[in-house]
Design a protein around this motif. Sequence first.
Motif, PDB file in Angstrom:
ATOM      1  N   LEU A 169     -53.950 -10.503  18.821  1.00 17.01           N
ATOM      2  CA  LEU A 169     -53.429 -11.331  17.469  1.00 17.01           C
ATOM      3  C   LEU A 169     -52.693 -10.267  16.733  1.00 17.01           C
ATOM      4  O   LEU A 169     -52.499 -10.598  15.417  1.00 17.01           O
ATOM      5  N   GLY A 170     -52.401  -9.331  17.145  1.00 20.63           N
ATOM      6  CA  GLY A 170     -51.462  -8.138  16.377  1.00 20.63           C
ATOM      7  C   GLY A 170     -52.300  -7.199  15.610  1.00 20.63           C
ATOM      8  O   GLY A 170     -53.409  -7.628  15.008  1.00 20.63           O
ATOM      9  N   ASN A 171     -51.650  -6.081  15.481  1.00 21.32           N
ATOM     10  CA  ASN A 171     -52.404  -4.849  14.490  1.00 21.32           C
ATOM     11  C   ASN A 171     -53.392  -4.658  15.026  1.00 21.32           C
ATOM     12  O   ASN A 171     -54.579  -4.565  14.347  1.00 21.32           O
ATOM     13  N   ARG A 172     -53.654  -4.296  16.349  1.00 21.64           N
ATOM     14  CA  ARG A 172     -54.995  -3.935  16.848  1.00 21.64           C
ATOM     15  C   ARG A 172     -56.183  -4.840  16.741  1.00 21.64           C
ATOM     16  O   ARG A 172     -57.296  -4.804  17.010  1.00 21.64           O
ATOM     17  N   ALA A 173     -55.679  -6.125  16.322  1.00 22.56           N
ATOM     18  CA  ALA A 173     -56.890  -7.325  16.189  1.00 22.56           C
ATOM     19  C   ALA A 173     -57.042  -7.893  17.580  1.00 22.56           C
ATOM     20  O   ALA A 173     -56.017  -8.514  17.920  1.00 22.56           O
ATOM     21  N   TYR A 174     -58.130  -7.941  17.996  1.00 17.94           N
ATOM     22  CA  TYR A 174     -58.340  -8.671  19.201  1.00 17.94           C
ATOM     23  C   TYR A 174     -59.471  -9.771  18.988  1.00 17.94           C
ATOM     24  O   TYR A 174     -60.482  -9.366  18.553  1.00 17.94           O
ATOM     25  N   GLY A 175     -59.202 -11.182  19.120  1.00 13.61           N
ATOM     26  CA  GLY A 175     -60.128 -12.107  18.558  1.00 13.61           C
ATOM     27  C   GLY A 175     -59.999 -12.276  17.092  1.00 13.61           C
ATOM     28  O   GLY A 175     -59.458 -11.699  16.256  1.00 13.61           O
ATOM     29  N   ILE A 176     -60.427 -13.823  17.040  1.00 17.79           N
ATOM     30  CA  ILE A 176     -60.239 -14.230  15.546  1.00 17.79           C
ATOM     31  C   ILE A 176     -60.788 -13.560  14.413  1.00 17.79           C
ATOM     32  O   ILE A 176     -60.690 -13.480  13.306  1.00 17.79           O
ATOM     33  N   GLY A 177     -62.236 -13.032  14.701  1.00 21.60           N
ATOM     34  CA  GLY A 177     -63.059 -12.338  13.889  1.00 21.60           C
ATOM     35  C   GLY A 177     -62.525 -11.191  13.397  1.00 21.60           C
ATOM     36  O   GLY A 177     -62.309 -10.940  12.169  1.00 21.60           O
ATOM     37  N   GLY A 201     -51.358 -19.530  14.774  1.00 25.63           N
ATOM     38  CA  GLY A 201     -49.926 -19.312  15.151  1.00 25.63           C
ATOM     39  C   GLY A 201     -49.628 -17.810  15.912  1.00 25.63           C
ATOM     40  O   GLY A 201     -48.583 -17.673  16.264  1.00 25.63           O
ATOM     41  N   LEU A 202     -50.301 -17.020  15.892  1.00 24.24           N
ATOM     42  CA  LEU A 202     -50.476 -15.580  16.223  1.00 24.24           C
ATOM     43  C   LEU A 202     -50.218 -15.252  17.912  1.00 24.24           C
ATOM     44  O   LEU A 202     -49.383 -14.470  18.167  1.00 24.24           O
ATOM     45  N   PRO A 203     -51.048 -16.011  18.597  1.00 28.70           N
ATOM     46  CA  PRO A 203     -50.765 -15.782  20.260  1.00 28.70           C
ATOM     47  C   PRO A 203     -49.414 -15.776  20.776  1.00 28.70           C
ATOM     48  O   PRO A 203     -49.105 -15.122  21.752  1.00 28.70           O
ATOM     49  N   GLN A 204     -48.419 -16.604  20.362  1.00 31.71           N
ATOM     50  CA  GLN A 204     -47.353 -16.743  20.778  1.00 31.71           C
ATOM     51  C   GLN A 204     -46.444 -15.338  20.563  1.00 31.71           C
ATOM     52  O   GLN A 204     -45.777 -15.157  21.723  1.00 31.71           O
ATOM     53  N   ALA A 205     -46.493 -14.641  19.613  1.00 29.77           N
ATOM     54  CA  ALA A 205     -45.937 -13.285  19.455  1.00 29.77           C
ATOM     55  C   ALA A 205     -46.612 -12.555  18.464  1.00 29.77           C
ATOM     56  O   ALA A 205     -46.079 -12.382  17.469  1.00 29.77           O
ATOM     57  N   PRO A 206     -47.817 -12.007  18.743  1.00 30.68           N
ATOM     58  CA  PRO A 206     -48.575 -11.313  18.054  1.00 30.68           C
ATOM     59  C   PRO A 206     -47.752 -10.102  17.360  1.00 30.68           C
ATOM     60  O   PRO A 206     -48.139  -9.609  16.243  1.00 30.68           O
ATOM     61  N   SER A 207     -47.247  -9.358  18.114  1.00 27.49           N
ATOM     62  CA  SER A 207     -46.844  -7.841  17.817  1.00 27.49           C
ATOM     63  C   SER A 207     -45.594  -7.927  16.852  1.00 27.49           C
ATOM     64  O   SER A 207     -45.328  -7.227  15.973  1.00 27.49           O
ATOM     65  N   ARG A 213     -45.715  -7.480   9.895  1.00 27.83           N
ATOM     66  CA  ARG A 213     -44.409  -7.132  10.356  1.00 27.83           C
ATOM     67  C   ARG A 213     -43.127  -7.882  10.030  1.00 27.83           C
ATOM     68  O   ARG A 213     -42.179  -7.714   9.682  1.00 27.83           O
ATOM     69  N   ASN A 214     -43.216  -9.257  10.239  1.00 29.26           N
ATOM     70  CA  ASN A 214     -42.217 -10.234  10.062  1.00 29.26           C
ATOM     71  C   ASN A 214     -42.772 -11.487   9.278  1.00 29.26           C
ATOM     72  O   ASN A 214     -43.122 -12.543   9.777  1.00 29.26           O
ATOM     73  N   PRO A 215     -42.876 -11.340   7.882  1.00 29.58           N
ATOM     74  CA  PRO A 215     -43.513 -12.450   7.052  1.00 29.58           C
ATOM     75  C   PRO A 215     -42.691 -13.869   7.004  1.00 29.58           C
ATOM     76  O   PRO A 215     -43.527 -14.994   7.184  1.00 29.58           O
ATOM     77  N   LYS A 216     -41.504 -13.723   7.045  1.00 26.67           N
ATOM     78  CA  LYS A 216     -40.761 -14.852   7.232  1.00 26.67           C
ATOM     79  C   LYS A 216     -40.777 -15.734   8.594  1.00 26.67           C
ATOM     80  O   LYS A 216     -41.319 -16.877   8.712  1.00 26.67           O
ATOM     81  N   ALA A 217     -40.894 -14.904   9.812  1.00 27.54           N
ATOM     82  CA  ALA A 217     -41.093 -15.720  10.990  1.00 27.54           C
ATOM     83  C   ALA A 217     -42.708 -16.205  10.993  1.00 27.54           C
ATOM     84  O   ALA A 217     -42.939 -17.171  11.576  1.00 27.54           O
ATOM     85  N   ALA A 218     -43.673 -15.304  10.451  1.00 30.45           N
ATOM     86  CA  ALA A 218     -45.137 -15.659  10.531  1.00 30.45           C
ATOM     87  C   ALA A 218     -45.042 -16.913   9.735  1.00 30.45           C
ATOM     88  O   ALA A 218     -45.696 -17.938   9.963  1.00 30.45           O
TER      89      ALA A 218
END
Length: 834
Positions: A169-177, A201-207, A213-218
């Motif tokens: 899920l981005g930023n070295r985070a794996y899993g919802i916790g 919404g992160l699994p589609q493009a987590p990086s 990294r991209n507040p607008k797209a998020a």
Amino acid sequence: MKWLKRLTAIALFLLLLGGAALAGLYAWLAPDLPDVETLKTVQLQTPMRVFSADGKLISQFGEKRRIPVEIQEVPKPLIEAFLATEDARFYEHKGVDPVGLVRAALAVAVSGSKVQGASTITMQVARNFFLTREKSYIRKVREIILALEIERVLSKDEILQLYLNRSFLGNRAYGIGAAAQVYYGKELSELTLPEMAMIAGLPQAPSTQNPIRNPKAAMQRRNTVLWRMKDAGYITEAEYQEARQTPLTARYHGAEIELYAPYLSEMVRDHMVETYGEEAAYTQGFDIYTTASATTQQAAQQALLANLFAYDTRHGYRGPEATLWSTDGDSAWSEAKIVAHLKNVRRYRELYPAVVIAVDEQEAQVLNAEGERLTLTWEGLNWARSYISDTRQGPAPKRASDVVTAGDQVWIRRQEENWWLAQIPQASSAFVALDPNSGAILALVGGYDFGQSQYNRVTQAKRQLGSNIKPFLYSAGLEHGYTLATLINNAPITQWDRSQGTAWRPRNSPDVYTGPTRARQGLAQSINVMAVRMIREVGIDNFIQHALKFGFEPGDFTPSESLALGSASATPMENARGFAVFANGGYLVEPYFIERIERSTGEVLYQHQPKIVCPECERAIQEAVPEDAPAALANQCPWPEELLAPRVISEQNAFLIKQTLQSVIWGGGDWSAGTGWNGTAWRAARLLNRRDIGGKTGTTNDARDTWFSGYGPGIIATAWVGFDDHNRRLGRTGWSPYGSEDQITGGESGAKTAGPAWNLFMQSVLDGVPEQSDPVPEGIVTARIDLATGKLSSRNDASSRFEYFIEGTVPTEIADAAPTEENLFEQELSEELF
């Protein structure tokens, strides 16, 4: 009808052909497919976490941040957000959604290109655990086959739990916790609806489309998730509109470190990598609980910092870190430019970068990295007389402009309610505290700032011990016929060295000689020539053999009379371990820092079993308690013999040295009668004002190393201060008109330079701890002695005192013949003994 029959036949043929093709494809791919049964026992990669003894997070190691959660712990709206976004028919299909497959096939037919569509949550689990993200038809077929197998082996909730814990899920985070912690610094149960939608919404493009990294797209993706939740009936129109209008609140949150102890955590990391290998150490979810508590560790850290700052400030101000503009015609920087510059300046522990923007008569205005204007008061500036050398300081400043100028980039630190000018200390320090009865490390600080230097001075710095060696020498003296009342001549020594053509003249500090002096006073006042005379009587080799009993390394003791003055080297850890022998009654303990190792599930993998101090056990073993002995006697030793710390000196020897270490702090004699004297650590008596503490100062030649080692109830601690450059001296300081009444001046020494750190630490950790008496062991007797001769005394005045002796070593001569009815061997002790 003919054409209908033909079409039907063709359709059946194609269906059979397709089925046969699928069966053949399955038969071809199946042997190479992984066994989905492994998902039943899958171990998710989780980082290594290091905790204090009381459960405070010290550090976290590993590339992947993951906090595994059970499906029951996941809030229902978060599950609904993922289902609405990733797989709305998850609980209806059998791993593959035919509707989704048809939709993807039509998209391929229209676009003419392969797309990543039609993947159910089960198929994503198959891909995440077993396959790559390559876009190909063969991979998709493998994914479908594995998904069908997974549905056969696991329940829907088990599949969803794996998905929620495994997804990147981005930023070295794996899993919802982990995502909840990384983006919001929260537990799952604390998340709001917009925050849950953001994570879903992160699994589609987590990086590339995460909120950092991209507040607008998020934000756009979050609102899409919210719309799908509304469309699926999970939330109402009102909830949708309210959540959609919520601003972005995500920001990066590092691991929630609760206790700063980087040198300790690095020791843990080294041990785990050495024991389990680097990959396993960082991915197997080890939770390591250390022996240090938050209270003692914070006390040690604060004591070391306060002491280093005190040393640094009394030696003067070395000037600004940089000059951004001068007052000779340069234009002052704008506040925006200053802030932008300071954002790139690294902090050091309690020091913050700032820039001087205005200087008044006795205060200065600075701007920090947050754009705040702060005031440096005169109290925070007047310490800053200029640094000339380690032994010289300039005159005290009279106005703020004597210290700082607009354009100076400086360091500042908080001192109570005010901001002070500061600087990065150049001197180094180390501090370690042990439980003397088990060896558990209660606190460890390896230097000023781990980011500045990862060199752990507690375990790696071999430094000369100076007078910290003398308790071990006097302990050897007790083994060779000395008592605490033995007179040793405190007179100058000159020894000619023919090979060098020079004379060795050990000197006292201060350079004062008082003639024959009792051993207790000689150790308490750290009289050098007495120590040299003692090592001559004991014998250099005998002393070395005795010192090695305390855990020191043979290679650090070069045979020479200079050993009596501390030419031997040791790390602070080794030194603390040696002093623990006196504190615990004569036993050598092994320092350790890991209490236990657990899996993240709570399974205990390792529990340390130290060799402990147990006098009762030792006596029970020596007495060989018979099996038919009374239960009270037979059960007094709960530990097997192999778990007992070895005795290295007698209980009586340890007691006598421990008592003398109290004299280092409290001195002796009667001040009102003119016989009073101070020990070298008299400052500890003033600050702590308790009689159950003892210690020893230590200063090497030219004050290159300074030490203080000592004990309190249930704790032994060693403080060291010096420069990493062995050739640099700690120097001396002159009196300052702005200093406190008890300011430290003159040459640096163990009492002045290292002692204050020990004093501050003990003041903190012993606060609220009742004062404890030291029981007198068997084999120790007392007798009144004459202070001048060390012989028995019949006088009951300031010329005498009670002294402890090992039974059989009490003097036999009487110093005077004055009549008295008092028993010379009175067992009740007067206060002056301490």
